[in-house]
Structure formats: structure tokens, C-alpha cells
Design an enzyme around this catalytic site. Structure first.
Site, PDB file in Angstrom:
ATOM      1  N   GLN A 183       0.873  -1.175   0.100  1.00 42.33           N
ATOM      2  CA  GLN A 183      -0.130   0.133  -0.034  1.00 42.33           C
ATOM      3  C   GLN A 183       0.712   1.139   0.036  1.00 42.33           C
ATOM      4  O   GLN A 183       0.248   2.460  -0.143  1.00 42.33           O
ATOM      5  CB  GLN A 183      -0.872  -0.022   1.282  1.00 42.33           C
ATOM      6  CG  GLN A 183      -2.126  -0.904   1.122  1.00 42.33           C
ATOM      7  CD  GLN A 183      -3.075  -0.619   0.010  1.00 42.33           C
ATOM      8  OE1 GLN A 183      -3.488   0.520  -0.351  1.00 42.33           O
ATOM      9  NE2 GLN A 183      -3.888  -1.711  -0.439  1.00 42.33           N
ATOM     10  N   ALA A 204       1.642  -3.948  -8.710  1.00 41.57           N
ATOM     11  CA  ALA A 204       1.572  -2.916  -9.728  1.00 41.57           C
ATOM     12  C   ALA A 204      -0.014  -2.234  -9.606  1.00 41.57           C
ATOM     13  O   ALA A 204       0.050  -1.117 -10.068  1.00 41.57           O
ATOM     14  CB  ALA A 204       1.973  -3.305 -11.097  1.00 41.57           C
ATOM     15  N   CYS A 331     -10.236  -8.517  -0.627  1.00 37.00           N
ATOM     16  CA  CYS A 331      -9.985 -10.077  -0.666  1.00 37.00           C
ATOM     17  C   CYS A 331     -10.997 -10.680   0.125  1.00 37.00           C
ATOM     18  O   CYS A 331     -11.126 -12.059   0.328  1.00 37.00           O
ATOM     19  CB  CYS A 331      -8.776 -10.386  -0.026  1.00 37.00           C
ATOM     20  SG  CYS A 331      -7.322  -9.280  -1.044  1.00 37.00           S
TER      21      CYS A 331
END
Ligand code: PLP
Length: 388
Positions: A183, A204, A331
Site C-alpha cells: 500500500q 502494480a 479479498c
């Protein structure tokens, strides 16, 4: 309720939109360049040189050596490789971490613990996600030569940790130090010559590059065992043909982020403080999850509890109003178990279900923030209570 005519994307910590310039840069590698970067002929050599140029660009921004960068399929693989690879290669028997790391870390640590390979110290955390350095030092003293895994900034609540201070303590106790910097990569500067960290990780798609590519930094001389077996790519640390277009795009995206860092971060922290002050004006007692001090808060993230109780449908209602935000990490979306991070910092479930993580990107505007706050005012009619 009808669908909103506009959509606002404030979930950039989950993934940023790809910068069109990055996409343009990647196109030639997809369409015009044939070959495998491991091939020794001219086509292969051209790709190899693009790969090494990407490695040099990235290492230049991090003040490390190009050979210390290992390309991976993203942040998850990089975290797995660092932790599993370090434990196996160095005979590590103990890990020090927290319960609010990303699942790419916690699930690996738990799996190693479950099979009896390591024991684990989970540091206690306060309401802002901070641990006590005295507890870290005591755990290091009790477990010399262990592995410490502590992230640079939390993806859900944005609290930023002092890598230099943690790393210095780790070195003093002969511990290896892994930090998930997913992050902060491209958002905060990192000087690996001055920061005593052995492994850091990147992805990325958190800095306007493509999804499915990232890297692991491994300090020279530190041993890691590969987790993927096959070819001898990436100095035998990561088998498999490198995704050259994505790697080139990642380096281009990172370069652009660091070259425009001041302007970018002024824009992002401006949006963050603008939203915070508008929320404070509109609602009484907004509760920030994470650091209350802007100096140790990511400019990209603002996580707040919009009160307690209710039906837990806030994110759904915002989505219907055309606003994409999240309650925790993408997630765990759909898993319906709530945020392990909010639980880890002691937010009561009643409040956690009304938590919203706003995360900002370069494309966002103050007009969008105005729209979001107006929609929130219409949805959250009750004044917000203190607590949680
Ligand atoms: N670590 C952190 C802190 C993240 O925020 C993420 C992405 O959500 C990851 C790791 C995983 O990265 P990737 O999506 O590239 O696997």
C-alpha cells in the site's frame, strides 16, 4: 431504489485504474515484440533488456541493487515467497506479526503455524492499529533469529508504521524483517540503503499499473527458498517466463508515481482531509478507524464508522447510489466474516458493520466527494453515536 446515473470509484486501495499512458507503453510489448526473455537470440535479448531496464527503474527509486528485485505475479505471491522462502531457507522457528496484516501474510503465517513449522507472537494493538515497541523488543529478545512480518501501512485503516525503527530493532536482535509495502509502494518514498529491512513487496495495480504483476525485494545475501519450481528465471527464485509487458508497465507506472509524488500526494491528502471535514460537519461523532494523526495515516485511505446498529446494508446502499467503496479488504469481500482488521483493533461488530473505507486515486475530485457526502446524508439519517 433506482440505479444512480453516475458511478464514483473510491476503492483505489483495492485496485487503481490503469493509467492510460501505462497501457500505451505496454502495447508494444504485447503486439510487436515476439520472443521469450530467456532465449539467447535477438528477439529474446530485446525482451531481456526491457526486463532489466524495468528492474533498474524500480531499484533506482528504492535505492537498492537491480539484482535484489524478483518479479512475481503480484503482492500475494511476493509475500508468500518472502515468508515461506525465508522460513524454509533459514530454519526460522518463530514469527512475530500482528492479526491485522493482509491475508497474503496472515494466512501464510497461520499455515506455517498449523503444520508446526513455527510458533507465532501476535503483537497487541490499540484502537489505531499500533503496537507497543516494548512488546516487540521483548518478543525479539525471547526469540533471537526469528522472522518479523509487519506491514508498512495497513490496507484497510491506513495506519503507517515506522519501518526504520522496527528494522533497527530487528537487526539488533539478529531477526529477519519482512514488510508488506503493497500500500505504500509508489505512494511513500522508501530508501532501502537506509532502512534495515530484508524483504519488501509490491503490487502494480495499487499504483496505476496492470493487475497480476508485482515484485519482491530480497536484500543481497539473505537466503530464500523458491516456492515455485521450474525454470531458473529470476536468479532461480521464481520459475516461469516473466510477464514482460506487465513488468515493463509496472516499472513505467512506478516511475511516474515517484516523479509526480508531491503533486500526487498533495491531491490525495487534500481529498482525504476534505472528505473528513465534510463528514465531521455532516455527522456528529464520526469515528476514524486508524491513525488520528495525518502524519502517520496513508493519504490514500480514510476508514470511518458511520454509527452503530442498523441493518448492515450501508455499502450495498452506497453501491446502489453509484458509489464504489468497501468495508474492508477486497479479498474478504463476499466471505461475510467481517473485517479481520477492524476486529483486530477492537471495533465492536455493531460498529464494524457500518465501517466504510474510502480510498482515493488521482482521478477523484472534490465534486465527487460532495456527491458522496450528500448521498451519505440521505442514507444515514440517524446521528452517529460515539463508541465502538
Ligand atoms: N498486501 C496488501 C497490503 C494488499 O493491500 C494487497 C492487495 O489487496 C496484497 C498484499 C495482495 O496483492 P495482489 O492483489 O497483487 O496479490
Amino acid at each position: 431504489m433506482s440505479h444512480s446515473p453516475i458511478r464514483i470509484y473510491l476503492d483505489n486501495a483495492a485496485s487503481t485504474p490503469m493509467d492510460p499512458e501505462v497501457y500505451d507503453y505496454m502495447r508494444k510489448f504485447y503486439c510487436e515484440w515476439a520472443g521469450n526473455p530467456s532465449a539467447t537470440h535477438a528477439h529474446g535479448r530485446a525482451l531481456r533488456s526491457a526486463l532489466e531496464e524495468a528492474r533498474r527503474t524500480i531499484s533506482g527509486h528504492l535505492y537498492c541493487k537491480p539484482g535484489e528485485i524478483v518479479f512475481t505475479s503480484g503482492g500475494t505471491e511476493a509475500d508468500n515467497l518472502a515468508i515461506r522462502g525465508a522460513v524454509e531457507a533459514n530454519g526460522i522457528a518463530h514469527i512475530i506479526s500482528t492479526r491485522i496484516e493482509h491475508h497474503a501474510v496472515t494466512h501464510v503465517v497461520e499455515a506455517l503455524e498449523a503444520k508446526g513449522a513455527v510458533t507465532v507472537t501476535y503483537l497487541d494493538l490499540d484502537r489505531e492499529g499500533r503496537f507497543d515497541f516494548a512488546q516487540l523488543e521483548a518478543a525479539l529478545t525471547a526469540n533471537p533469529g526469528c522472522l518479523v512480518s509487519l506491514m508498512h501501512a495497513n490496507n484497510e485503516i491506513g495506519t503507517v508504521y515506522d519501518l526504520h525503527r522496527i528494522g533497527t530493532l530487528c537487526k539488533a536482535h539478529g531477526a529477519l524483517f519482512h514488510s508488506d509495502t503493497v500500500q505504500t509502494m509508489g505512494h511513500l518514498t522508501l530508501n532501502l540503503q537506509e532502512t534495515p529491512v530484508d524483504f519488501i513487496t509490491a503490487s502494480a495495480h495499487k499504483f496505476y499499473g496492470p493487475k497480476g504483476v508485482g515484485f519482491l525485494y530480497v536484500r543481497k545475501g539473505v537466503k530464500v527458498k523458491p516456492i515455485l519450481l521450474g525454470g531458473s528465471q529470476e536468479r532461480e527464485l521464481r520459475a516461469g517466463t516473466e510477464n514482460v509487458p506487465a513488468i515493463a508497465g509496472m516499472a513505467f507506472a512506478l516511475d511516474k508515481c515517484y516523479k509526480n509524488l508531491e503533486t500526487k500526494n498533495a491531491h490525495l491528502s487534500g481529498l482525504r482531509s476534505y472528505l473528513l471535514s465534510k463528514l465531521n460537519n455532516a455527522f456528529s461523532g464520526i469515528l476514524i478507524n486508524g491513525s488520528s494523526d495525518p502524519a502517520t495515516a496513508l493519504p490514500t485511505v480514510l476508514n470511518v464508522c458511520m454509527g452503530s446498529g442498523g441493518d448492515g446494508m450501508l455499502l450495498f446502499q452506497l453501491d446502489l447510489e453509484g458509489i464504489s467503496v468497501s468495508g474492508g479488504s477486497a479479498c474478504s469481500a463476499g466471505a461475510d466474516v467481517g473485517s479481520h482488521v477492524l476486529r483486530g483493533i477492537g471495533v465492536a461488530p455493531d460498529y464494524a458493520q457500518n465501517a466504510v473505507r474510502f480510498s482515493f486515486g488521482m482521478q477523484n475530485t472534490r465534486e465527487e466527494i460532495d456527491w458522496v457526502v450528500a448521498k451519505l446524508e440521505a442514507i444515514v439519517k440517524e446521528p452517529v453515536a460515539h463508541g465502538g
